[in-house]
Design a protein around this motif. Structure first.
Motif, PDB file in Angstrom:
ATOM      1  N   VAL A 240      86.714   9.086  36.924  1.00 47.37           N
ATOM      2  CA  VAL A 240      85.923   9.818  35.933  1.00 47.37           C
ATOM      3  C   VAL A 240      84.568   9.130  35.748  1.00 47.37           C
ATOM      4  N   VAL A 241      83.528   9.952  35.748  1.00 46.88           N
ATOM      5  CA  VAL A 241      82.175   9.491  35.426  1.00 46.88           C
ATOM      6  C   VAL A 241      81.699  10.309  34.232  1.00 46.88           C
ATOM      7  N   GLU A 242      81.103   9.639  33.255  1.00 40.33           N
ATOM      8  CA  GLU A 242      80.584  10.366  32.096  1.00 40.33           C
ATOM      9  C   GLU A 242      79.241   9.791  31.688  1.00 40.33           C
ATOM     10  N   THR A 243      78.316  10.677  31.363  1.00 42.13           N
ATOM     11  CA  THR A 243      77.004  10.260  30.909  1.00 42.13           C
ATOM     12  C   THR A 243      76.382  11.369  30.078  1.00 42.13           C
ATOM     13  N   ASP A 244      75.218  11.094  29.504  1.00 43.92           N
ATOM     14  CA  ASP A 244      74.517  12.103  28.702  1.00 43.92           C
ATOM     15  C   ASP A 244      73.549  12.886  29.587  1.00 43.92           C
ATOM     16  N   PRO A 245      73.073  14.042  29.127  1.00 41.86           N
ATOM     17  CA  PRO A 245      72.223  14.888  29.970  1.00 41.86           C
ATOM     18  C   PRO A 245      70.960  14.216  30.495  1.00 41.86           C
ATOM     19  N   THR A 256      65.967   6.729  37.419  1.00 46.60           N
ATOM     20  CA  THR A 256      66.698   5.487  37.171  1.00 46.60           C
ATOM     21  C   THR A 256      67.756   5.347  38.249  1.00 46.60           C
ATOM     22  N   THR A 257      68.249   4.146  38.441  1.00 50.96           N
ATOM     23  CA  THR A 257      69.272   3.921  39.458  1.00 50.96           C
ATOM     24  C   THR A 257      70.656   3.869  38.831  1.00 50.96           C
ATOM     25  N   TRP A 258      71.657   4.017  39.666  1.00 53.01           N
ATOM     26  CA  TRP A 258      73.040   3.944  39.214  1.00 53.01           C
ATOM     27  C   TRP A 258      73.318   2.592  38.554  1.00 53.01           C
ATOM     28  N   ARG A 259      72.867   1.517  39.177  1.00 51.59           N
ATOM     29  CA  ARG A 259      73.120   0.184  38.631  1.00 51.59           C
ATOM     30  C   ARG A 259      72.411   0.005  37.290  1.00 51.59           C
ATOM     31  N   GLU A 260      71.180   0.483  37.173  1.00 51.14           N
ATOM     32  CA  GLU A 260      70.453   0.377  35.909  1.00 51.14           C
ATOM     33  C   GLU A 260      71.178   1.134  34.797  1.00 51.14           C
ATOM     34  N   ALA A 261      71.675   2.323  35.109  1.00 52.94           N
ATOM     35  CA  ALA A 261      72.372   3.117  34.096  1.00 52.94           C
ATOM     36  C   ALA A 261      73.680   2.467  33.684  1.00 52.94           C
ATOM     37  N   LEU A 262      74.403   1.876  34.642  1.00 56.53           N
ATOM     38  CA  LEU A 262      75.643   1.169  34.317  1.00 56.53           C
ATOM     39  C   LEU A 262      75.358  -0.053  33.445  1.00 56.53           C
ATOM     40  N   ASP A 263      74.366  -0.835  33.849  1.00 56.87           N
ATOM     41  CA  ASP A 263      74.057  -2.064  33.118  1.00 56.87           C
ATOM     42  C   ASP A 263      73.609  -1.777  31.690  1.00 56.87           C
ATOM     43  N   ALA A 264      72.954  -0.625  31.492  1.00 52.13           N
ATOM     44  CA  ALA A 264      72.493  -0.262  30.148  1.00 52.13           C
ATOM     45  C   ALA A 264      73.560   0.482  29.358  1.00 52.13           C
ATOM     46  N   ALA A 265      74.740   0.637  29.946  1.00 49.24           N
ATOM     47  CA  ALA A 265      75.847   1.361  29.304  1.00 49.24           C
ATOM     48  C   ALA A 265      75.477   2.814  28.995  1.00 49.24           C
ATOM     49  N   VAL A 267      76.043   5.080  31.334  1.00 46.19           N
ATOM     50  CA  VAL A 267      77.019   5.824  32.112  1.00 46.19           C
ATOM     51  C   VAL A 267      78.298   4.999  32.164  1.00 46.19           C
ATOM     52  N   SER A 268      79.438   5.689  32.084  1.00 43.31           N
ATOM     53  CA  SER A 268      80.727   5.022  32.251  1.00 43.31           C
ATOM     54  C   SER A 268      81.379   5.566  33.510  1.00 43.31           C
ATOM     55  N   ALA A 269      82.052   4.692  34.241  1.00 39.74           N
ATOM     56  CA  ALA A 269      82.689   5.090  35.495  1.00 39.74           C
ATOM     57  C   ALA A 269      83.995   4.336  35.648  1.00 39.74           C
ATOM     58  N   SER A 270      85.074   5.088  35.890  1.00 43.26           N
ATOM     59  CA  SER A 270      86.378   4.468  36.082  1.00 43.26           C
ATOM     60  C   SER A 270      87.046   5.066  37.302  1.00 43.26           C
ATOM     61  N   GLY A 271      87.689   4.222  38.097  1.00 46.82           N
ATOM     62  CA  GLY A 271      88.365   4.675  39.297  1.00 46.82           C
ATOM     63  C   GLY A 271      87.643   4.235  40.554  1.00 46.82           C
ATOM     64  N   GLU A 272      88.377   4.116  41.649  1.00 41.73           N
ATOM     65  CA  GLU A 272      87.811   3.586  42.895  1.00 41.73           C
ATOM     66  C   GLU A 272      86.826   4.554  43.549  1.00 41.73           C
ATOM     67  N   ARG A 273      86.886   5.831  43.178  1.00 39.12           N
ATOM     68  CA  ARG A 273      85.944   6.814  43.741  1.00 39.12           C
ATOM     69  C   ARG A 273      84.908   7.253  42.697  1.00 39.12           C
ATOM     70  N   ALA A 274      84.673   6.440  41.705  1.00 40.65           N
ATOM     71  CA  ALA A 274      83.749   6.801  40.634  1.00 40.65           C
ATOM     72  C   ALA A 274      82.357   6.213  40.809  1.00 40.65           C
TER      73      ALA A 274
END
Length: 284
Positions: A240-245, A256-265, A267-274
């Motif tokens: 599951v991936v969840e983020t705001d619009p 923005t990059t995926w890593r930047e969004a993760l580090d800033a919380a 976006v949340s991502a759970s699972g090996e294919r997330a």
């Protein structure tokens, strides 16, 4: 890019038309108050200044006017015939129409031409003049043109209704660029325009990475399944991936990059294919 297999989401014509006009109006109202110093500010879009960015926002809607006018001209033209050719049967070849879900993937090569045109337009008139002219023209042209009219755009033939959906991406993405370039400007986002932009970019992800192992949630506007792998049938998906619009839109368009969004919380991502980092951005 393989052809889209996903059935295209339907969009309410009246809502899309109203959304495009509303977001254009939001930007127009903000642009009126910009000072010369603010117009000269840099943006995150290469060497564009704010003046060039707002010119591009006007052009995003003016392109609707131009394509409507061009389609009207072409519809009134009759093929010329001569006595030598009038009796010879001709085959009519329909113009291929670009599907809406292909549009996000075919715009990148246009960047040099768009940048050249933006600079020329920005130098030709003030932002106030551009927005006033465009507003008057679209008020006259759009209500009289049906959604199924095939128009010629930079990327090829499209139905007007589909092209208007793409305008929500142009308007929302660049409104966000404008808000980030001019501190405190705070141009509002029309809810319907933001929803359509979010949904089209989410559906584009499902086209780029078909599958059903990962669920991407962008509340309150979109949920899509994507990425090859085991399909879940009930309960909470394993990936599951969840983020705001706005975060999603920035990810999908390379702001923005995926890593930047993760580090800033953001976006949340759970699972090996997330991990969607290898699939983004979808367009630039």
């Amino acid at each position: 890019m393989p052809p889209a297999k996903k059935r295209t989401r339907s969009y309410d014509s009246a809502k899309i038309r109203a959304a495009v006009l509303a977001q254009f109006g939001n930007v127009r109202e903000a642009v009126v108050g910009l000072t010369a110093e603010q117009l000269a500010l840099p943006t995150a879009l290469g060497d564009w200044t704010v003046r060039e960015l707002v010119s591009h926002l006007a052009m995003a809607v003016e392109s609707v006017n131009r394509t409507i006018e061009l389609s009207a001209e072409l519809s009134t033209q009759q093929p010329a015939t001569t006595p030598a050719t009038a009796s010879i049967p001709t085959a009519s070849t329909p113009t291929p129409v670009l599907p809406l879900l292909r549009w996000p993937f075919v715009t990148a090569d246009l960047a040099p031409d768009i940048s050249r045109d933006v600079k020329a337009v920005a130098a030709s008139a003030s932002p106030d003049e551009l927005f006033e002219r465009t507003a008057g023209r679209i008020a006259a042209l759009l209500p009289a043109t049906p959604d199924d009219r095939v128009i010629t755009t930079r990327v090829g033939a499209m139905r007007l209704g589909d092209f208007l959906v793409t305008r929500t991406i142009e308007l929302i993405v660049h409104t966000d660029d404008l808000n980030r370039a001019v501190a405190g400007l705070g141009v509002p986002y029309d809810r319907q325009a933001l929803a359509a932009c979010t949904r089209l970019l989410a559906d584009a992800l499902a086209v780029k990475a078909p599958g059903a192992s990962t669920e991407v949630r962008i509340p309150p506007y979109a949920v899509v399944q994507c990425v090859e792998g085991p399909r879940h049938t009930r309960g909470t998906p394993p990936n599951v991936v969840e983020t705001d619009p706005l975060t999603w839109i920035r990810l999908a368009t390379g702001r923005t990059t995926w890593r930047e969004a993760l580090d800033a919380a953001h976006v949340s991502a759970s699972g090996e294919r997330a991990d969607l980092g290898g699939l983004l951005p979808l367009m630039r």
